[in-house]
Motif scaffolding. Structure first.
Motif, short mmCIF file in Angstrom:
data_model
loop_
_atom_site.label_atom_id
_atom_site.label_comp_id
_atom_site.label_asym_id
_atom_site.label_seq_id
_atom_site.Cartn_x
_atom_site.Cartn_y
_atom_site.Cartn_z
N ARG A 1 14.75 11.51 70.78
CA ARG A 1 16.18 11.24 70.53
C ARG A 1 17.70 12.21 70.08
O ARG A 1 18.29 12.35 71.18
N ASP A 2 17.10 13.86 70.19
CA ASP A 2 18.07 14.67 70.08
C ASP A 2 17.94 14.96 71.84
O ASP A 2 19.36 14.75 72.43
N LEU A 3 16.98 15.01 71.90
CA LEU A 3 16.93 15.49 73.64
C LEU A 3 17.33 13.80 74.91
O LEU A 3 17.76 15.06 75.30
N ASP A 4 17.63 13.26 74.12
CA ASP A 4 17.94 11.73 74.99
C ASP A 4 19.53 12.15 75.31
O ASP A 4 20.38 11.65 75.21
N GLN A 5 20.00 12.45 73.62
CA GLN A 5 21.25 12.36 73.34
C GLN A 5 21.86 14.30 74.56
O GLN A 5 23.28 13.47 74.35
N TYR A 6 21.17 14.77 74.29
CA TYR A 6 21.44 15.87 74.79
C TYR A 6 21.74 16.41 76.19
O TYR A 6 22.59 16.07 76.83
N THR A 7 20.72 15.63 76.75
CA THR A 7 20.69 14.71 78.60
C THR A 7 21.78 13.92 78.69
O THR A 7 22.18 14.33 79.25
N GLU A 8 22.06 13.27 77.69
CA GLU A 8 23.23 12.09 78.38
C GLU A 8 24.57 12.74 78.23
O GLU A 8 25.54 12.53 78.72
N LEU A 9 24.70 13.72 77.41
CA LEU A 9 26.55 13.85 77.68
C LEU A 9 26.28 15.76 78.18
O LEU A 9 27.27 15.34 79.39
N ARG A 10 24.51 15.39 79.38
CA ARG A 10 24.92 16.36 79.87
C ARG A 10 25.55 15.74 81.08
O ARG A 10 26.04 16.52 82.36
N THR A 11 24.74 15.21 81.58
CA THR A 11 25.14 13.66 82.38
C THR A 11 26.43 13.19 82.72
O THR A 11 27.13 13.35 83.54
N LEU A 12 26.92 12.89 81.98
CA LEU A 12 28.39 12.87 81.46
C LEU A 12 29.40 14.12 82.17
O LEU A 12 29.90 13.12 82.35
N ILE A 13 28.78 14.94 82.02
CA ILE A 13 29.89 15.57 82.17
C ILE A 13 29.31 16.40 83.45
O ILE A 13 30.60 16.69 84.09
N GLU A 14 28.33 16.83 83.72
CA GLU A 14 28.02 17.48 85.11
C GLU A 14 28.43 17.06 86.31
O GLU A 14 28.96 17.41 87.25
N VAL B 1 32.06 24.72 80.85
CA VAL B 1 31.65 25.40 80.81
C VAL B 1 30.55 26.30 80.28
O VAL B 1 29.94 25.92 79.73
N GLU B 2 31.13 26.42 78.96
CA GLU B 2 31.73 26.39 77.17
C GLU B 2 30.04 25.79 76.67
O GLU B 2 29.00 24.94 75.81
N THR B 3 30.83 24.31 76.86
CA THR B 3 30.45 22.65 76.12
C THR B 3 29.11 22.55 76.61
O THR B 3 27.79 22.54 75.95
N VAL B 4 28.80 22.69 77.97
CA VAL B 4 28.11 22.58 78.78
C VAL B 4 26.51 23.99 78.06
O VAL B 4 25.15 23.69 78.26
N GLY B 5 26.65 24.65 78.18
CA GLY B 5 26.33 25.80 78.29
C GLY B 5 25.42 26.50 76.58
O GLY B 5 24.80 26.64 76.60
N ASP B 6 26.69 25.97 75.72
CA ASP B 6 26.01 25.38 73.80
C ASP B 6 24.71 24.00 74.20
O ASP B 6 23.90 23.78 73.65
N GLY C 1 25.79 12.28 97.49
CA GLY C 1 24.70 12.69 97.22
C GLY C 1 24.34 13.59 96.75
O GLY C 1 23.62 13.88 96.31
N ALA C 2 25.37 14.67 96.41
CA ALA C 2 25.96 15.62 95.23
C ALA C 2 25.46 15.33 93.90
O ALA C 2 24.72 15.68 93.41
N GLU C 3 25.77 13.88 93.40
CA GLU C 3 26.53 13.59 92.46
C GLU C 3 24.58 13.01 92.11
O GLU C 3 24.17 12.81 91.30
N ALA C 4 24.31 12.72 92.98
CA ALA C 4 23.29 11.28 93.11
C ALA C 4 21.96 12.47 92.31
O ALA C 4 20.68 12.37 91.90
N CYS C 5 22.10 13.56 93.16
CA CYS C 5 21.21 14.71 93.46
C CYS C 5 20.80 15.29 91.90
O CYS C 5 19.79 15.60 91.07
N ALA C 6 22.31 15.36 91.16
CA ALA C 6 22.37 15.88 90.08
C ALA C 6 22.14 15.27 89.11
O ALA C 6 21.30 15.54 87.67
N ARG C 7 22.09 13.53 88.87
CA ARG C 7 21.70 12.61 88.09
C ARG C 7 20.27 12.46 87.92
O ARG C 7 19.79 12.75 87.10
N ARG C 8 20.26 12.56 89.72
CA ARG C 8 18.01 13.12 88.98
C ARG C 8 17.22 13.60 89.02
O ARG C 8 16.75 13.95 87.94
N HIS C 9 18.14 15.20 88.84
CA HIS C 9 17.93 16.35 88.25
C HIS C 9 17.52 16.41 87.34
O HIS C 9 16.39 16.29 86.17
N LEU C 10 18.33 15.81 86.24
CA LEU C 10 18.92 15.89 84.96
C LEU C 10 17.58 14.64 84.18
O LEU C 10 17.00 15.16 83.28
#
Length: 233
Positions: A84-97, A156-161, A201-210
């Motif tokens: 659950r933690d990993l899902d939430q971290y990944t969801e936050l990163r996806t929403l931001i990145e 950048v700080e938020t994603v780094g954390d 394409g870049a957005e789709a690649c970033a989403r797919r990567h995460l």
């Protein structure tokens, strides 16, 4: 003169603290330090062949990153991270990145993006060499440098954390399953899309990567997941 000597000793101590922190991160990645277990600073110091002080200091650094937690009169417990933690971290990163990658693709000078190619190539070479610490460092530099082109330091700080709290987990299994190189090569794909100005394409690649990395954390033997709905559920 005494003050200058003291300053030199402090600098040496800081370097030892960093070295110990590096060794502890390597032990975390290798699974030698296990989630839920409590480790004492003297015990770790004995294993590392150093005094307990830099170990305590390094563990406090890891505690600030959420990787360990102090246990009164005992030492430090390695933080357990749930699915659950990993899902939430990944969801936050996806929403931001993902949207930030799109914005950077639209606005960043092509030459600034091209400057990151050596780092993307280093990620791949580190993966091929099974150098997990080197892989993590190059991966961190690449992603945070891309996001920094947005001009938003707090982002950048938020994603780094978020990366510090999640990126160590499952990496050894990913490497042992032979999936780390393919994940690493996605950085070059992303960079090429951004340099070409392909925002969707870049957005789709970033989403797919995460989503790809998250699915492999969950089951390194699972292989490639379908691209549809790659984001975290």
């Amino acid at each position: 003169m005494g003050d200058l000597k003291q300053y030199g000793l402090v600098r040496a101590q800081e370097r030892l603290r960093d070295q110990v922190g590096h060794a502890l991160r390597a032990a975390l990645i290798a699974g030698e330090l296990r989630p839920g277990q409590v480790y004492s600073a003297p015990g770790l110091a004995s294993d590392l062949g150093v005094s307990a002080t830099p170990v305590r200091e390094a563990m406090l650094d890891l505690a600030r990153e959420g990787l360990v937690e102090p246990v009164r009169n005992k030492g430090f417990r390695i933080t357990e991270v749930s699915e659950r933690d990993l899902d939430q971290y990944t969801e936050l990163r996806t929403l931001i990145e993902v949207p930030t990658i799109g914005r950077v693709t639209r606005t960043a000078p092509r030459e600034r993006l091209e400057e990151l190619r050596p780092v993307a190539e280093e990620i791949v070479s580190r993966a091929r060499e099974h150098d997990l610490i080197g892989y993590l460092e190059a991966d961190r530099r690449f992603h945070l440098a891309l996001l920094a082109l947005s001009g938003n330091e707090r982002l950048v700080e938020t994603v780094g954390d978020l990366r510090k709290r999640s990126r160590l987990y499952g990496l050894t299994g990913l490497d042992e399953a032979g999936k780390l190189v393919s994940s690493a090569e996605e950085h070059l794909e992303l960079l090429d899309l951004m340099i070409a100005g392909d925002v969707p394409g870049a957005e789709a690649c970033a989403r797919r990567h995460l989503g790809h990395v998250r699915s492999l954390w969950a089951d390194p033997e699972a292989g490639d997941e379908p691209e549809a709905g790659d984001g975290p559920s």
